[in-house]
Scaffold this motif. Structure first.
Motif, PDB file in Angstrom:
ATOM      1  N   GLY A   1      77.866  36.193  70.855  1.00 46.06           N
ATOM      2  CA  GLY A   1      76.944  35.759  69.821  1.00 46.06           C
ATOM      3  C   GLY A   1      76.698  36.889  68.835  1.00 46.06           C
ATOM      4  N   ILE A   2      76.803  36.593  67.546  1.00 46.35           N
ATOM      5  CA  ILE A   2      76.697  37.648  66.546  1.00 46.35           C
ATOM      6  C   ILE A   2      75.303  38.278  66.526  1.00 46.35           C
ATOM      7  N   VAL A   3      74.275  37.496  66.802  1.00 47.26           N
ATOM      8  CA  VAL A   3      72.930  38.067  66.824  1.00 47.26           C
ATOM      9  C   VAL A   3      72.794  39.040  67.987  1.00 47.26           C
ATOM     10  N   ASN A   4      73.396  38.697  69.117  1.00 45.14           N
ATOM     11  CA  ASN A   4      73.403  39.639  70.236  1.00 45.14           C
ATOM     12  C   ASN A   4      74.144  40.920  69.884  1.00 45.14           C
ATOM     13  N   VAL A   5      75.235  40.785  69.143  1.00 44.86           N
ATOM     14  CA  VAL A   5      75.978  41.972  68.706  1.00 44.86           C
ATOM     15  C   VAL A   5      75.092  42.847  67.829  1.00 44.86           C
ATOM     16  N   VAL A   6      74.409  42.239  66.876  1.00 50.45           N
ATOM     17  CA  VAL A   6      73.531  42.988  65.980  1.00 50.45           C
ATOM     18  C   VAL A   6      72.420  43.677  66.762  1.00 50.45           C
ATOM     19  N   LYS A   7      71.790  42.940  67.668  1.00 51.97           N
ATOM     20  CA  LYS A   7      70.683  43.517  68.432  1.00 51.97           C
ATOM     21  C   LYS A   7      71.148  44.685  69.300  1.00 51.97           C
TER      22      LYS A   7
ATOM     23  N   SER B   1      66.044  37.497  58.260  1.00 52.54           N
ATOM     24  CA  SER B   1      65.376  38.349  59.249  1.00 52.54           C
ATOM     25  C   SER B   1      65.948  39.753  59.328  1.00 52.54           C
ATOM     26  N   LEU B   2      67.250  39.892  59.128  1.00 51.40           N
ATOM     27  CA  LEU B   2      67.893  41.195  59.243  1.00 51.40           C
ATOM     28  C   LEU B   2      67.553  42.048  58.042  1.00 51.40           C
TER      29      LEU B   2
ATOM     30  N   GLN C   1      73.082  27.279  61.429  1.00 55.24           N
ATOM     31  CA  GLN C   1      71.883  27.457  60.618  1.00 55.24           C
ATOM     32  C   GLN C   1      70.969  28.566  61.127  1.00 55.24           C
ATOM     33  N   PRO C   2      70.629  28.618  62.428  1.00 58.19           N
ATOM     34  CA  PRO C   2      69.769  29.728  62.864  1.00 58.19           C
ATOM     35  C   PRO C   2      70.431  31.097  62.701  1.00 58.19           C
ATOM     36  N   THR C   3      71.747  31.146  62.854  1.00 58.12           N
ATOM     37  CA  THR C   3      72.439  32.422  62.678  1.00 58.12           C
ATOM     38  C   THR C   3      72.408  32.862  61.223  1.00 58.12           C
ATOM     39  N   VAL C   4      72.716  31.938  60.312  1.00 60.18           N
ATOM     40  CA  VAL C   4      72.700  32.264  58.881  1.00 60.18           C
ATOM     41  C   VAL C   4      71.301  32.663  58.439  1.00 60.18           C
ATOM     42  N   GLU C   5      70.296  31.952  58.920  1.00 63.35           N
ATOM     43  CA  GLU C   5      68.916  32.298  58.559  1.00 63.35           C
ATOM     44  C   GLU C   5      68.536  33.677  59.081  1.00 63.35           C
ATOM     45  N   TRP C   6      68.989  34.005  60.286  1.00 67.18           N
ATOM     46  CA  TRP C   6      68.663  35.326  60.839  1.00 67.18           C
ATOM     47  C   TRP C   6      69.330  36.430  60.037  1.00 67.18           C
ATOM     48  N   LEU C   7      70.591  36.211  59.677  1.00 67.02           N
ATOM     49  CA  LEU C   7      71.315  37.223  58.916  1.00 67.02           C
ATOM     50  C   LEU C   7      70.750  37.401  57.511  1.00 67.02           C
ATOM     51  N   SER C   8      70.372  36.297  56.886  1.00 67.28           N
ATOM     52  CA  SER C   8      69.956  36.348  55.484  1.00 67.28           C
ATOM     53  C   SER C   8      68.467  36.602  55.304  1.00 67.28           C
TER      54      SER C   8
ATOM     55  N   PRO D   1      70.830  48.216  61.592  1.00 68.94           N
ATOM     56  CA  PRO D   1      71.550  46.964  61.783  1.00 68.94           C
ATOM     57  C   PRO D   1      73.017  47.041  61.381  1.00 68.94           C
ATOM     58  N   VAL D   2      73.851  46.384  62.156  1.00 65.19           N
ATOM     59  CA  VAL D   2      75.260  46.219  61.827  1.00 65.19           C
ATOM     60  C   VAL D   2      75.676  44.819  62.231  1.00 65.19           C
ATOM     61  N   ILE D   3      76.822  44.372  61.755  1.00 59.12           N
ATOM     62  CA  ILE D   3      77.245  43.007  62.037  1.00 59.12           C
ATOM     63  C   ILE D   3      78.743  42.961  62.269  1.00 59.12           C
ATOM     64  N   GLY D   4      79.183  42.004  63.092  1.00 60.55           N
ATOM     65  CA  GLY D   4      80.612  41.785  63.303  1.00 60.55           C
ATOM     66  C   GLY D   4      80.930  40.311  63.203  1.00 60.55           C
ATOM     67  N   GLY D   5      81.833  39.820  64.035  1.00 56.38           N
ATOM     68  CA  GLY D   5      82.256  38.430  63.967  1.00 56.38           C
ATOM     69  C   GLY D   5      81.149  37.452  64.295  1.00 56.38           C
ATOM     70  N   LEU D   6      81.318  36.196  63.897  1.00 51.20           N
ATOM     71  CA  LEU D   6      80.214  35.239  63.982  1.00 51.20           C
ATOM     72  C   LEU D   6      80.377  34.132  65.020  1.00 51.20           C
TER      73      LEU D   6
END
Length: 359
Positions: free
Chosen positions: A252-258, A293-294, A284-291, A267-272
């Motif tokens: 999960g990309i949010v887990n990767v970021v965390k 919350s991050l 939708q929750p992933t896009v909202e978190w990236l755009s 913060p950093v990001i990788g695959g989605l």
């Protein structure tokens, strides 16, 4: 991790070839790259460079990126992150991109899926023709005997298995020196970080990769949605922030970021990993978190490998020009600035999003 002054990435394997879309500064399409580097043969009659498509990159279902990190006054270090799916695409594209094989000191295999490890042995054999020195192969120790695919909606019938990953013995025989790591560690003169296993802490990512199966000799097939051998790599560019190269974000990309935030306090990001019907509720929750919350917001997201169309569109709608279409053959140069504040938005490379039935 040492902060680098310059990071250069060459995408050597990807599903897509992108020649025409306008790219941000620092990104170069394959054709102008070859023209700038004088790789093209000059036609004797017209005195104009010839586009010989036999000498350009081809697409394939997989991923490989050449990471070159450099600190001023020190020599650059080259790391190959993943090797694509087969014995032909990476070898062909290395030749097309005029990669200095002898300078690649380490291969990092993000996880044991054949679209990331399938080109490893052919790469090592090709490299041995250019260098007498061994190449380190950085892997997770838990290599599966076999992995298979069971599509939804029930995820109970295995329709195919993936090709076998190279064994540790085959890697050694091909000229590699195996290093097994399940914990985070630094490589390339401490300029590149390779993560350990990624903690699973985000509620809407708990399901993992539905339909993922693992064969255990003497036991048979079992469910394996977690894919715990997945790891990411990261580089810190002076004044520009962290760039992360994720695997397929089965975690999960949010887990990767965390996990990255917990490790580096930024913060950093990788695959989605958002493609396919089973992943649709996560988009939708992933896009909202990236755009939303991050923070700081990511400067760029590159959705590559098997990113789903719906996820790409959703990301572009939320982040606009921050979502950059990329593909095999593209070169990216990120030049650091040690006078810039470290609180600037982070550069982000969202590498691949896994389809439900395409592990």
């Amino acid at each position: 991790m040492r902060t680098v002054d310059k990071l250069t990435i060459r995408f050597l394997v990807d599903n897509s070839i992108e020649w025409f879309t306008k790219l941000p500064p620092g990104f170069t399409h394959e054709l102008p790259y070859h023209i700038q580097e004088h790789h093209l043969e000059i036609d004797k009659e017209t005195n104009i460079p010839v586009i010989n498509f036999d000498n350009f990159c081809c697409g394939a279902h997989g991923f490989s990126a050449l990471i070159e990190a450099e600190i001023a006054g020190d020599s650059s270090r080259l790391i190959l992150f993943d090797t694509g799916p087969d014995n032909t695409s990476l070898v062909r594209n290395i030749k097309a991109m005029h990669v200095p094989l002898q300078n690649i000191e380490r291969v990092v295999i993000s996880h044991w899926h054949a679209d990331h490890s399938g080109g490893l042995l052919s790469f090592l054999k090709l490299r041995s023709q250019h260098s007498a020195e061994s190449c380190v192969v950085d892997t997770h120790p838990d290599r599966p005997y076999a992995r298979g695919i069971a599509p939804g909606p029930l995820y109970d019938k295995i329709i195919a298995r993936l090709p076998p990953d190279p064994t540790f013995e085959e890697i050694e025989a091909a000229g590699g020196v195996v290093e097994k790591h399940d914990k985070g560690h630094f490589v390339a003169g401490d300029m590149v970080y390779v993560s350990g296993e990624i903690p699973r802490v985000t509620s809407f990512e708990q399901a993992g990769l539905l339909g993922a199966k693992r064969f255990v000799p003497g036991t048979g097939w079992k469910d394996e949605p977690s894919i715990m051998d997945e790891r990411f790599a990261a580089v810190d560019v002076a004044g520009k922030g962290l760039v992360i190269f994720s695997a397929c974000s089965h975690a999960g990309i949010v887990n990767v970021v965390k996990d990255a935030v917990a490790t580096f306090s930024r913060p950093v990001i990788g695959g989605l990993h958002l493609a396919g019907d089973s992943m649709a509720p996560r988009i939708q929750p992933t896009v909202e978190w990236l755009s939303k919350s991050l923070r700081p917001s990511p400067a760029f997201i590159l959705p590559m490998h098997c990113t789903g169309f719906v996820a790409k569109v959703s990301l572009e709608q939320a982040l606009g020009e921050g979502v950059v279409p990329a593909g095999v053959g593209i070169k990216v140069e990120i030049v650091g600035d040690r006078d810039m504040t470290s609180d600037l938005p982070r550069l982000v490379f969202a590498r691949c999003c896994r389809r439900r039935a395409e592990i």
